[in-house]
Design an enzyme around this catalytic site. Structure first.
Site, short mmCIF file in Angstrom:
data_model
loop_
_atom_site.label_atom_id
_atom_site.label_comp_id
_atom_site.label_asym_id
_atom_site.label_seq_id
_atom_site.Cartn_x
_atom_site.Cartn_y
_atom_site.Cartn_z
CB CYS A 30 -37.78 -22.73 -3.89
SG CYS A 30 -38.01 -21.86 -5.47
CD GLU A 61 -9.56 -3.92 -6.96
OE1 GLU A 61 -10.74 -3.73 -6.62
OE2 GLU A 61 -9.24 -4.51 -8.01
#
Length: 448
Positions: free
Chosen positions: A105, A320
């Site tokens: 849910c 990075e």
């Protein structure tokens, strides 16, 4: 019972298995069939240094506290697996698979997504027997799970058999498929596809190569089986003895490939882009996504072009650093041979500006490789510590060009790094005003 016996550890405890009647009453993928309670079969593998060090499985069901089965698992996993005896295994990677009677849910999906965003060493694959769609926001919850890195699919017929064999007291009896189990699976998977991707329908179905690259693989696994579901190819079934959807390094190790260099995705899905790149204050996930372009120039001509997407991984870390390792191993020194006359022009479009540690490592890399120039455009500024400003200054001192993403940059990324299904990019409210405000703040950091 734990309270009654004086044991103050109230962490939910999984069942080892369930009885056949419980399984048949809750997992059949028939319309209008089954109990309302959620049952969750799980597998957890702990990986370190390319090896599986621990394996656990079991079954949770809804409880009064902490609630739905998904939250029972999260509490148990946090207390008993991630932090046993309040000690964390810093180098461990956890591959988690759920076979669940109902898809989560909205409330559970949001809590699970938050957990995944906080624990980047945990990857999760969810296969649901049926879709729980009582409210419109339940669809949003599934989208947010995917944006947090979870793999979400419907249970294929083979998954039901796998659960019968591994999570049910079956007395040695073979699994019996029910009528229309495969047809129902196809119908439910198509509906799930609509929720997750059809808001931005794909111009073409994903190929097996796309899927493998999106999981961090450079080539299909030997003997791998795929089941076509209409819009993408789904590995089937999701578990067996293999770890579900691990990061690039773990997946390569698992398949016997000793090249552990991070592998970029070819593109990202629209929900991932929208959840991570909007330049709104207080918006977006914590994880970093990096879209890159690399041009190799020699004698005034472009000889090679590559692009793709990286996101944070447990090893080597932030997006990075994933790029730097990939670029060093696969571009600068392919086959351990360097192209001495090549000049590399690198462009990053990144969801967050680099933190101090990443900025320092990237700056050091640029100082060591004068034939590489780097331009960075960031959607948002990461400024959690004062030293993060210093990191940006050091990048510029090392020759990097640093700017904020302009509105046109977002559109460019949509066109070139997103499975956009041919849809035009839609600018959000105040995108240009936010760009101006952020660029002004960056200018203060770099030049004032």
């Amino acid at each position: 019972m734990q309270q009654q016996q004086g044991n103050q550890d109230f962490t939910p405890v999984p069942w080892p298995r369930m009885y056949p009647k419980t399984f048949n009453s809750n997992f059949k993928n028939l319309a209008g069939y089954g109990c309302k309670s959620t049952f969750l079969c799980f597998e957890v593998e702990r990986w370190e240094d390319g090896s599986v060090l621990d394996y656990q499985n079991g079954v949770f069901r809804n409880q009064l506290d902490p609630g739905h089965a998904e939250l029972c698992f999260i509490e148990w996993f946090h207390e008993k697996v991630l932090f046993p005896d309040e000690v964390r295994c810093p180098d461990a990677q956890y591959h988690v698979t759920w076979y669940i009677s109902w898809s989560p849910c909205f409330e559970c999906a949001e809590q699970v997504a938050g957990f995944l965003n906080e624990h980047e060493n945990v990857d999760l694959s969810i296969s649901a027997a049926r879709l729980y769609l009582c409210e419109d926001e339940d669809e949003q919850g599934l989208q947010d799970l995917v944006a947090a890195g979870a793999k979400v699919a419907m249970m294929a017929p083979e998954d039901f058999e796998y659960c019968w064999d591994n999570f049910v007291y079956n007395g040695g009896r073979d699994f019996t498929y029910w009528k229309n189990v495969r047809r129902n699976y196809g119908r439910l998977q198509e509906k799930l596809d609509e929720i997750l991707w059809y808001e931005f329908p794909l111009a073409r179905p994903l190929t097996s190569q796309d899927l493998h690259l999106s999981l961090g693989l450079s080539a299909p696994s030997e003997g791998g089986k795929f089941v076509y579901t209409g819009t993408f190819l789904k590995p089937g079934p999701v578990s067996r003895s293999a770890a579900p959807a691990p990061g690039p390094r773990a997946m390569q190790q698992q398949q016997g490939n000793q090249d552990f260099t991070p592998v970029p995705w070819p593109r990202m899905y629209p929900k991932t882009f929208n959840s991570n790149f909007k330049n709104l204050a207080g918006y977006g996930c914590k994880s970093t996504f990096l879209c890159f372009e690399v041009e190799r120039w020699e004698d005034g001509s472009v000889l090679d072009y590559q692009n793709g997407v990286f996101r944070n991984q447990l090893d080597p870390g932030h997006a990075e650093l994933c790029f730097i390792e990939w670029f060093h191993e696969k571009v600068l020194f392919p086959d351990e041979v360097r192209c001495p006359d090549a000049q590399y022009h690198v462009t990053w479009y990144i969801s967050w500006s680099p933190c101090f540690e990443c900025a320092e490592q990237v700056a050091g890399f640029l100082n060591e490789h004068e034939n590489v120039d780097l331009s960075i455009s960031a959607a948002r500024l990461y400024l959690c510590e004062d030293e993060d400003k210093q990191g940006l200054q050091d990048l510029v001192a090392a020759g990097a060009k640093v700017a904020m993403m302009a509105p046109e940059d977002f559109e460019y990324c949509w066109d070139n790094f997103v499975y956009n299904g041919g849809r035009d990019f839609t600018y959000w409210k105040n995108v240009r005003r936010n760009y101006g405000r952020l660029q002004e703040k960056l200018d203060e950091i770099l030049w004032d």
